[in-house]
Design an enzyme around this catalytic site. Sequence first.
Site, PDB file in Angstrom:
ATOM      1  N   LYS A  79       0.810  -1.229   0.000  1.00  0.00           N
ATOM      2  CA  LYS A  79       0.000   0.000   0.000  1.00  0.00           C
ATOM      3  C   LYS A  79       0.843   1.280   0.000  1.00  0.00           C
ATOM      4  CE  LYS A  79      -3.841  -2.311   2.257  1.00  0.00           C
ATOM      5  NZ  LYS A  79      -4.752  -2.384   3.394  1.00  0.00           N
ATOM      6  N   ASN A 100      -5.133   1.888  -1.350  1.00  0.00           N
ATOM      7  CA  ASN A 100      -5.553   0.504  -1.614  1.00  0.00           C
ATOM      8  C   ASN A 100      -6.459   0.387  -2.837  1.00  0.00           C
ATOM      9  OD1 ASN A 100      -7.908   1.571  -0.612  1.00  0.00           O
ATOM     10  ND2 ASN A 100      -8.492  -0.288   0.473  1.00  0.00           N
ATOM     11  N   ASP A 113      -9.773   1.883   3.269  1.00  0.00           N
ATOM     12  CA  ASP A 113      -9.741   1.085   4.503  1.00  0.00           C
ATOM     13  C   ASP A 113     -10.426   1.809   5.667  1.00  0.00           C
ATOM     14  OD1 ASP A 113      -8.472  -1.181   3.535  1.00  0.00           O
ATOM     15  OD2 ASP A 113      -6.463  -0.407   3.943  1.00  0.00           O
ATOM     16  N   GLY A 138       0.712   0.612  12.287  1.00  0.00           N
ATOM     17  CA  GLY A 138       1.155   0.347  10.922  1.00  0.00           C
ATOM     18  C   GLY A 138       0.225   1.012   9.914  1.00  0.00           C
TER      19      GLY A 138
HETATM   20  P1  NDP Z   1       1.698  -3.256   9.075  1.00  0.00           P
HETATM   21  O1  NDP Z   1       2.794  -4.215   8.765  1.00  0.00           O
HETATM   22  O2  NDP Z   1       1.723  -1.913   8.449  1.00  0.00           O
HETATM   23  O3  NDP Z   1       1.661  -3.004  10.679  1.00  0.00           O
HETATM   24  C1  NDP Z   1       1.905  -4.020  11.568  1.00  0.00           C
HETATM   25  C2  NDP Z   1       1.492  -3.597  12.995  1.00  0.00           C
HETATM   26  O4  NDP Z   1       1.359  -4.785  13.767  1.00  0.00           O
HETATM   27  C3  NDP Z   1       2.503  -2.712  13.720  1.00  0.00           C
HETATM   28  O5  NDP Z   1       1.796  -1.832  14.569  1.00  0.00           O
HETATM   29  C4  NDP Z   1       3.315  -3.748  14.538  1.00  0.00           C
HETATM   30  O6  NDP Z   1       3.859  -3.225  15.722  1.00  0.00           O
HETATM   31  C5  NDP Z   1       2.205  -4.712  14.903  1.00  0.00           C
HETATM   32  N1  NDP Z   1       2.668  -6.062  15.202  1.00  0.00           N
HETATM   33  C6  NDP Z   1       3.211  -6.960  14.326  1.00  0.00           C
HETATM   34  N2  NDP Z   1       3.439  -8.129  14.952  1.00  0.00           N
HETATM   35  C7  NDP Z   1       3.047  -7.967  16.248  1.00  0.00           C
HETATM   36  C8  NDP Z   1       3.037  -8.821  17.380  1.00  0.00           C
HETATM   37  N3  NDP Z   1       3.480 -10.091  17.316  1.00  0.00           N
HETATM   38  N4  NDP Z   1       2.552  -8.331  18.555  1.00  0.00           N
HETATM   39  C9  NDP Z   1       2.109  -7.053  18.634  1.00  0.00           C
HETATM   40  N5  NDP Z   1       2.083  -6.187  17.584  1.00  0.00           N
HETATM   41  C10 NDP Z   1       2.553  -6.646  16.410  1.00  0.00           C
HETATM   42  O7  NDP Z   1       0.344  -4.031   8.761  1.00  0.00           O
HETATM   43  P2  NDP Z   1      -1.065  -3.424   8.282  1.00  0.00           P
HETATM   44  O8  NDP Z   1      -1.423  -2.298   9.185  1.00  0.00           O
HETATM   45  O9  NDP Z   1      -1.059  -3.171   6.829  1.00  0.00           O
HETATM   46  O10 NDP Z   1      -2.053  -4.681   8.522  1.00  0.00           O
HETATM   47  C11 NDP Z   1      -2.408  -5.112   9.827  1.00  0.00           C
HETATM   48  C12 NDP Z   1      -3.492  -6.178   9.713  1.00  0.00           C
HETATM   49  O11 NDP Z   1      -4.729  -5.632   9.273  1.00  0.00           O
HETATM   50  C13 NDP Z   1      -3.142  -7.290   8.710  1.00  0.00           C
HETATM   51  O12 NDP Z   1      -3.420  -8.504   9.341  1.00  0.00           O
HETATM   52  C14 NDP Z   1      -4.081  -7.044   7.542  1.00  0.00           C
HETATM   53  O13 NDP Z   1      -4.414  -8.245   6.880  1.00  0.00           O
HETATM   54  C15 NDP Z   1      -5.292  -6.443   8.235  1.00  0.00           C
HETATM   55  N6  NDP Z   1      -6.123  -5.574   7.342  1.00  0.00           N
HETATM   56  C16 NDP Z   1      -7.449  -5.906   7.123  1.00  0.00           C
HETATM   57  C17 NDP Z   1      -8.267  -5.103   6.327  1.00  0.00           C
HETATM   58  C18 NDP Z   1      -9.710  -5.464   6.099  1.00  0.00           C
HETATM   59  O14 NDP Z   1     -10.327  -4.923   5.181  1.00  0.00           O
HETATM   60  N7  NDP Z   1     -10.294  -6.316   6.899  1.00  0.00           N
HETATM   61  C19 NDP Z   1      -7.740  -3.884   5.677  1.00  0.00           C
HETATM   62  C20 NDP Z   1      -6.354  -3.606   6.000  1.00  0.00           C
HETATM   63  C21 NDP Z   1      -5.594  -4.438   6.798  1.00  0.00           C
HETATM   64  P3  NDP Z   1       5.384  -2.629  15.782  1.00  0.00           P
HETATM   65  O15 NDP Z   1       5.275  -1.203  15.334  1.00  0.00           O
HETATM   66  O16 NDP Z   1       5.763  -2.772  17.204  1.00  0.00           O
HETATM   67  O17 NDP Z   1       6.209  -3.470  14.849  1.00  0.00           O
END
Ligand code: NDP
Length: 268
Positions: A79, A100, A113, A138
């Site tokens: 994205k 997106n 989103d 994220g």
């Molecule tokens: P990003 O990679 O941009 O962000 C990841 C986030 O998750 C960060 O805040 C990171 O924290 C955190 N994180 C990762 N692993 C862990 C863990 N083990 N424990 C705690 N925090 C963790 O991802 P996106 O924001 O793009 O996507 C997030 C989710 O949302 C995905 O699963 C995606 O599929 C879903 N999604 C669903 C949509 C829908 O329409 N239903 C639309 C968009 C997304 P840190 O900063 O500490 O690394």
Amino acid sequence: MTARAWHDWTDAPSDARYAVLGDPVEHSWSPRMHNAAFEALELPDRYVALRVPSGQVADALKELSQKGYRGVNVTVPLKQEAFLATHPEKGMVTQIGAVNAVRLPGLSSTNTDGIGLFRALIERHLLPGAKVLLLGAGGSARAAAFTLARYGFDLTLWNRTAAKARDLAEEVGVHWTTQPETEGYAAVLNATAATLSGDPLPVKWGGRGLAMDFMYGDHSNPFLDSALAAGWSAVDGREMLLWQGVTSFLWLTGLEPPVGVMREAVCG
Ligand code: NDP
């Protein structure tokens, strides 16, 4: 013979007109939702899933335009790259820094989103003014934070890496916390990728409300399981996907989306 669930972008079917791009992409439910819509409208358009490795978005968009594709959705992890490779709408989309949905061949782009999440919350009777705890900082958390703040939700951010929650909260103008305690909140939204790795989150459940995970699918979900065990309502991300898709469909095609069949395709 069943059609393949996805293709590499270099091998994109020349009879399709729309696609979702991601890597991996086979888990996406966007094709089933958009194809159900085209069928219901009795249109021949076809929507496919295309794998695009990071770094190849601009090339893929060029190739798809040449093949006659009219629009794409973009999912993880592309994205932000798509934002840089296209012409994003001004205002909130520019603040979010991720898109997106991209129209072809012109490359105008937007982010649906946040509005998808907003409509999913409204449907669950969570209205502007409600106190919401958002987990994550994220890409999808950025879209959620800017949109919900814009619509007047009372938002607090938590993230595993606390500095990122602080920075995003300052950018958006909302609260942040290092203690994800749910007492007093009407909703807790999980925009982290923790569910993907099956990791639990350090949420201290108290009070009652709605827990929503952005992830959707039939896999186990420790976040929603812990919410249910604490007496909260729990929903996964398919309603957000639905409203994100409905908004994308209208924006990409200019056609009135058949919401009922799209809902049936993703929510059952
Ligand atoms: P990003 O990679 O941009 O962000 C990841 C986030 O998750 C960060 O805040 C990171 O924290 C955190 N994180 C990762 N692993 C862990 C863990 N083990 N424990 C705690 N925090 C963790 O991802 P996106 O924001 O793009 O996507 C997030 C989710 O949302 C995905 O699963 C995606 O599929 C879903 N999604 C669903 C949509 C829908 O329409 N239903 C639309 C968009 C997304 P840190 O900063 O500490 O690394």
